[in-house]
Scaffold this active site. Structure first.
Site, PDB file in Angstrom:
ATOM      1  CG  ASP A  11      -0.144  -0.112   2.459  1.00 42.43           C
ATOM      2  OD1 ASP A  11      -0.724   0.613   3.381  1.00 42.43           O
ATOM      3  OD2 ASP A  11       1.050  -0.347   2.755  1.00 42.43           O
ATOM      4  CG  ASP A  16       3.917   0.108   1.577  1.00 43.06           C
ATOM      5  OD1 ASP A  16       3.664   0.984   2.272  1.00 43.06           O
ATOM      6  OD2 ASP A  16       3.335  -1.021   1.542  1.00 43.06           O
ATOM      7  CG  ASN A  38       0.473   3.327   4.095  1.00 42.72           C
ATOM      8  OD1 ASN A  38       0.304   3.479   5.454  1.00 42.72           O
ATOM      9  ND2 ASN A  38       1.287   2.738   3.631  1.00 42.72           N
ATOM     10  CB  THR A 121       4.623  -4.253   3.058  1.00 45.70           C
ATOM     11  OG1 THR A 121       4.361  -3.621   1.629  1.00 45.70           O
ATOM     12  CG2 THR A 121       5.708  -5.342   2.805  1.00 45.70           C
ATOM     13  CG  PHE A 161      -2.104   1.690   9.522  1.00 45.25           C
ATOM     14  CD1 PHE A 161      -1.799   1.400   8.009  1.00 45.25           C
ATOM     15  CD2 PHE A 161      -2.815   2.512   9.681  1.00 45.25           C
ATOM     16  CE1 PHE A 161      -2.682   1.479   7.238  1.00 45.25           C
ATOM     17  CE2 PHE A 161      -3.817   2.916   8.727  1.00 45.25           C
ATOM     18  CZ  PHE A 161      -3.559   2.426   7.329  1.00 45.25           C
ATOM     19  CG  ASN A 162       0.230  -2.848   7.541  1.00 45.51           C
ATOM     20  OD1 ASN A 162      -0.349  -1.769   6.931  1.00 45.51           O
ATOM     21  ND2 ASN A 162       1.628  -3.130   7.324  1.00 45.51           N
ATOM     22  CG  HIS A 236       7.220   0.488   9.569  1.00 46.48           C
ATOM     23  ND1 HIS A 236       7.398   0.078  11.005  1.00 46.48           N
ATOM     24  CD2 HIS A 236       6.838   1.393   9.240  1.00 46.48           C
ATOM     25  CE1 HIS A 236       6.936   1.216  11.518  1.00 46.48           C
ATOM     26  NE2 HIS A 236       6.546   2.034  10.596  1.00 46.48           N
ATOM     27  CG  ASP A 237       6.145  -1.773   4.394  1.00 46.52           C
ATOM     28  OD1 ASP A 237       5.177  -0.673   3.774  1.00 46.52           O
ATOM     29  OD2 ASP A 237       5.517  -2.243   5.616  1.00 46.52           O
TER      30      ASP A 237
HETATM   31  O1  RIB Z   1       2.451   0.500  10.775  1.00 41.08           O
HETATM   32  C1  RIB Z   1       3.328   0.379   9.752  1.00 41.08           C
HETATM   33  C2  RIB Z   1       2.687  -0.349   8.566  1.00 41.08           C
HETATM   34  O2  RIB Z   1       1.600   0.474   8.107  1.00 41.08           O
HETATM   35  C3  RIB Z   1       3.706   0.089   7.386  1.00 41.08           C
HETATM   36  O3  RIB Z   1       3.512  -1.097   6.319  1.00 41.08           O
HETATM   37  C4  RIB Z   1       3.163   1.373   6.717  1.00 41.08           C
HETATM   38  O4  RIB Z   1       3.433   1.533   5.337  1.00 41.08           O
HETATM   39  C5  RIB Z   1       1.670   1.142   6.821  1.00 41.08           C
HETATM   40  O5  RIB Z   1       1.203   0.246   5.948  1.00 41.08           O
HETATM   41 CA    CA Z   2       2.803  -0.658   3.915  1.00 43.18          CA
END
Ligand code: RIB
Ligand code: CA
Length: 309
Positions: A11, A16, A38, A121, A161-162, A236-237
């Site tokens: 996303d 990403d 996102n 991701t 979040f994801n 993160h990703d």
């Molecule tokens: O919490 C971080 C994640 O949420 C990452 O993948 C960021 O790109 C969002 O998608």
């Molecule tokens: Ca992401």
């Protein structure tokens, strides 16, 4: 270790976008699928096409789920901006999507190519739909390496979040029964785009390095402004990609992980069983625990340099 064949479900999203670079450089990237997360699906799909063209890739891009399985769609403009990739002058893509059936692409690819890693991701909507429509994927894929969850939250105090966007989809994934790797916040916060590291990106030549330098700067500034003690943006990703291409940089803790679906304060939480008891629940997930962040960031620099011309 052989080069992993992967489908990156994402996303974009600043991190990403960096994961796309890492996947293109260090894996056999069979396809990119987009998901709402996102930003709305039209934006995340557009941003995936931007990255495809910036890198000069021929990889197919398939548009995915417009919204989560059950919950209403939620976005993260407070992190990534309204476009999902604010902070840089992005060249409009000339590529177009290969289909608007990301789930069908995932199923067909995993049935015709043995040993594919699914690397989500973003929210897990596409992956859950694929597993629901094609349960045989469990025994065909090499596994699922996801960014999400962790031992603490970010969107809420409990939920990352994801997972928080689509907990029902995450529940399907964490219960699918095959190999599963989780890059959660406890891991990804160890891997930060700090100013010195961003300056290394900016020292590279070419449009890609310039765009990624601007994106990382935006991401870092946002993280530093929103946190009390963060010296950079948590990248993160790419962790979900690098743990497959460079597993030697990571340690894992096989653990039982469950997704909370009904908690008033905890919906979307990944409940990681960390008890030091013999009665601990059977592990269903390799939880990434540490990363050697310096060599890992060197890999990102090398990947950006590789595509910068
Ligand atoms: O919490 C971080 C994640 O949420 C990452 O993948 C960021 O790109 C969002 O998608
Ligand atoms: Ca992401």
């Amino acid at each position: 270790m052989p080069t992993p064949a992967i489908i990156l479900d994402c996303d974009p999203g600043h991190d990403d976008a960096i994961a796309i670079v890492a996947a293109a450089r260090y894996t056999n990237l069979l396809g990119i699928t987009s998901v709402s997360g996102n930003a709305p699906i039209e934006s995340t799909t557009y941003n995936a096409l931007v990255m495809k063209d910036l890198l000069g890739l021929s990889v197919p891009v398939h548009k995915g789920a417009v919204r989560p399985l059950v919950a209403p769609p939620q976005y993260a403009a407070y992190v990534h901006g309204e476009s999902g990739l604010d902070g840089a002058d992005l060249p409009a893509p000339t590529s177009t999507i290969d289909s608007d059936d990301a789930v069908g692409f995932i199923i067909d690819t995993c049935r015709t190519t043995e040993g594919v890693w699914l690397v989500p991701t973003g929210p897990l909507t596409n992956i859950a739909l694929a597993l629901r429509l094609a349960p045989d994927l469990r025994d065909r894929i090499a596994g699922i390496s996801l960014m999400g969850g962790g031992t603490f939250g970010n969107r809420t105090s409990a939920a990352e979040f994801n997972i928080w966007v689509d907990p029902e989809a995450a529940d399907v994934v964490f219960n699918y029964g095959g190999p599963l790797i989780m890059a959660g916040l406890n891991l990804t916060h160890q891997f930060r785009a700090t100013q010195p590291r961003i300056d290394r990106v900016r020292a590279l030549t070419g449009q890609l390095a310039s765009v990624l330098g601007d994106l990382m700067q935006f991401f870092m500034n946002m993280y530093v402004s929103r946190h009390n003690n963060m010296d950079g943006g948590a990248v993160h990703d790419p962790c979900s990609v690098l743990c497959l291409s460079h597993p030697e940089l990571f340690t894992i803790r096989p653990s039982h992980v469950a997704v909370e679906l009904t908690g008033t304060h905890t919906r979307g939480m990944t409940v990681v069983d960390q008890r030091d008891l013999k009665e601990v629940l059977d592990p269903n997930c390799d939880v990434l625990w540490t990363i050697q962040d310096e060599p890992a960031f060197d890999l990102l620099i090398d990947a950006i340099a590789h595509f910068s011309h």
